[in-house]
Design an enzyme around this catalytic site. Structure first.
Site, mmCIF file in Angstrom:
data_model
loop_
_atom_site.group_PDB
_atom_site.id
_atom_site.type_symbol
_atom_site.label_atom_id
_atom_site.label_comp_id
_atom_site.label_asym_id
_atom_site.label_seq_id
_atom_site.Cartn_x
_atom_site.Cartn_y
_atom_site.Cartn_z
ATOM 1 N N GLY A 46 0.773 -1.241 0.003
ATOM 2 C CA GLY A 46 0.130 -0.091 -0.075
ATOM 3 C C GLY A 46 0.793 1.200 -0.028
ATOM 4 O O GLY A 46 2.158 1.183 -0.429
ATOM 5 N N GLU A 47 0.370 2.189 0.564
ATOM 6 C CA GLU A 47 1.064 3.515 0.567
ATOM 7 C C GLU A 47 1.591 3.645 2.156
ATOM 8 O O GLU A 47 1.036 3.789 3.074
ATOM 9 C CB GLU A 47 0.149 4.703 0.370
ATOM 10 N N SER A 48 2.801 3.430 2.421
ATOM 11 C CA SER A 48 3.713 3.182 3.558
ATOM 12 C C SER A 48 3.247 4.266 4.531
ATOM 13 O O SER A 48 3.147 3.949 5.570
ATOM 14 C CB SER A 48 4.929 2.688 3.480
ATOM 15 N N CYS A 78 5.799 -5.573 -0.126
ATOM 16 C CA CYS A 78 5.843 -4.112 -0.749
ATOM 17 C C CYS A 78 5.946 -3.229 0.601
ATOM 18 O O CYS A 78 7.009 -2.950 1.494
ATOM 19 C CB CYS A 78 4.937 -3.818 -1.336
ATOM 20 N N ARG A 108 12.868 2.957 -0.150
ATOM 21 C CA ARG A 108 11.353 2.992 0.196
ATOM 22 C C ARG A 108 10.739 3.059 -1.423
ATOM 23 O O ARG A 108 9.900 2.498 -1.708
ATOM 24 C CB ARG A 108 10.934 4.346 0.800
ATOM 25 N N ILE A 142 5.055 -2.560 -7.944
ATOM 26 C CA ILE A 142 4.334 -1.323 -8.007
ATOM 27 C C ILE A 142 5.081 -0.208 -6.992
ATOM 28 O O ILE A 142 4.748 -0.263 -5.863
ATOM 29 C CB ILE A 142 2.990 -1.659 -7.560
ATOM 30 N N ARG A 143 5.703 0.810 -7.671
ATOM 31 C CA ARG A 143 6.084 1.530 -6.821
ATOM 32 C C ARG A 143 7.208 1.218 -5.605
ATOM 33 O O ARG A 143 6.931 1.413 -4.562
ATOM 34 C CB ARG A 143 5.508 2.735 -6.113
ATOM 35 N N HIS A 200 4.261 -8.113 -5.053
ATOM 36 C CA HIS A 200 3.115 -8.305 -4.565
ATOM 37 C C HIS A 200 2.306 -9.788 -5.101
ATOM 38 O O HIS A 200 1.923 -10.113 -6.111
ATOM 39 C CB HIS A 200 1.887 -7.528 -5.324
ATOM 40 N N GLU A 202 0.225 -11.340 -4.025
ATOM 41 C CA GLU A 202 -1.243 -11.773 -3.746
ATOM 42 C C GLU A 202 -1.952 -10.880 -5.136
ATOM 43 O O GLU A 202 -3.136 -11.491 -5.307
ATOM 44 C CB GLU A 202 -1.773 -10.581 -2.585
#
Length: 255
Positions: A46-48, A78, A108, A142-143, A200, A202
């Site tokens: 997600g967005e950490s 991630c 990051r 993803i990022r 990821h 998942e």
């Protein structure tokens, strides 16, 4: 068996769906007290920074650190990898709190922005050895972060060649930033009760990473049962010896 999935933000629904496909229940975790009902935890991507703010809002960091420190299996994907790292660089201004426990330094956003997200095949013979299948898996980045350095107790499961991507700068020996020049970075590791992937699993149909994690959960449960059994035997032995001292002593009487 039920596996906790931190459900503050990010791909927790996808992890729960992946667990369901292999017959395991995923339990959404949003409060510290909910951690008491599970023996393992997945921290999703997600967005950490957002996840860290929400974890602060719910006062989750102390409970998460205690959970990791207790030896219960935890898997970070991630953003979850960033959370588990002892050190993170490339963070936003002001930084963010980490759970820690994983002896590594993670960047990051090593692979760049959302537009530079990608998929690639990874060589994973150690995954195949434990969970079957081929020696490769599909990695969805993803990022994505990357592990730049890992301690001696960290078992590297997958790494990735660094192609012509964005220039990345890291703190140098003298404190000044210098360009990262290594030709490979680490993207999957295991250290004791901790598993971490920069990608990821998942978001793919490959269930082996979830099966690999469940093997860690089962091994931890077996070890806990063995320790409990050994402790029970020790307590019984101590109690038995103690009761011998409590018996009346039949000593001869001299007149």
């Amino acid at each position: 068996m039920a596996v906790g999935v931190l459900a503050l933000q990010g791909s927790y629904n996808e992890h729960i769906a992946a667990l369901r496909r292999i017959g395991v229940k995923g339990v959404e975790i949003r409060k510290a007290e909910q951690l008491e009902g599970v023996d393992s935890l997945i921290i999703p991507g997600g967005e950490s920074t957002t996840m860290a703010k929400l974890a602060h809002l719910h006062n989750l960091f102390p409970a998460l650190r205690e959970f990791v420190g207790s030896g219960k299996p935890v898997w970070g994907t991630c953003a979850g990898l960033i959370f588990l790292a002892n050190k993170a660089i490339g963070q936003k201004a002001g930084g963010q709190d980490l759970i820690g426990g994983l002896d590594c330094t993670v960047h990051r956003n090593f692979f760049g922005s959302q537009l530079q997200s990608f998929e690639t095949d990874l060589s994973v013979p150690k995954l195949a050895e434990k969970a079957g299948g081929t020696d490769t898996c599909r990695g969805v980045f993803i990022r994505a972060p990357a592990i730049l350095e890992a301690g001696p107790a960290v078992d590297v499961i997958a790494d990735l060649a660094v192609d012509d991507g964005p220039r990345v700068f890291v703190p140098g020996v003298d404190g000044r930033e210098e360009e990262f020049t290594k030709d490979r970075v680490i993207v999957a590791v295991k250290q004791g009760n901790l598993l971490a992937t920069a990608f990821h699993p998942e978001l793919t149909s490959d269930s082996r990473w979830h099966r690999y994690f469940l093997q860690m959960v089962e091994e931890a449960a077996t070890q806990k049962a063995a320790e409990s059994q050994a402790l029970a035997k020790y307590d019984a032995l101590v109690d038995g010896e103690s009761s011998q001292w409590k018996r009346p002593l039949h000593l001869p009487i001299f007149e």
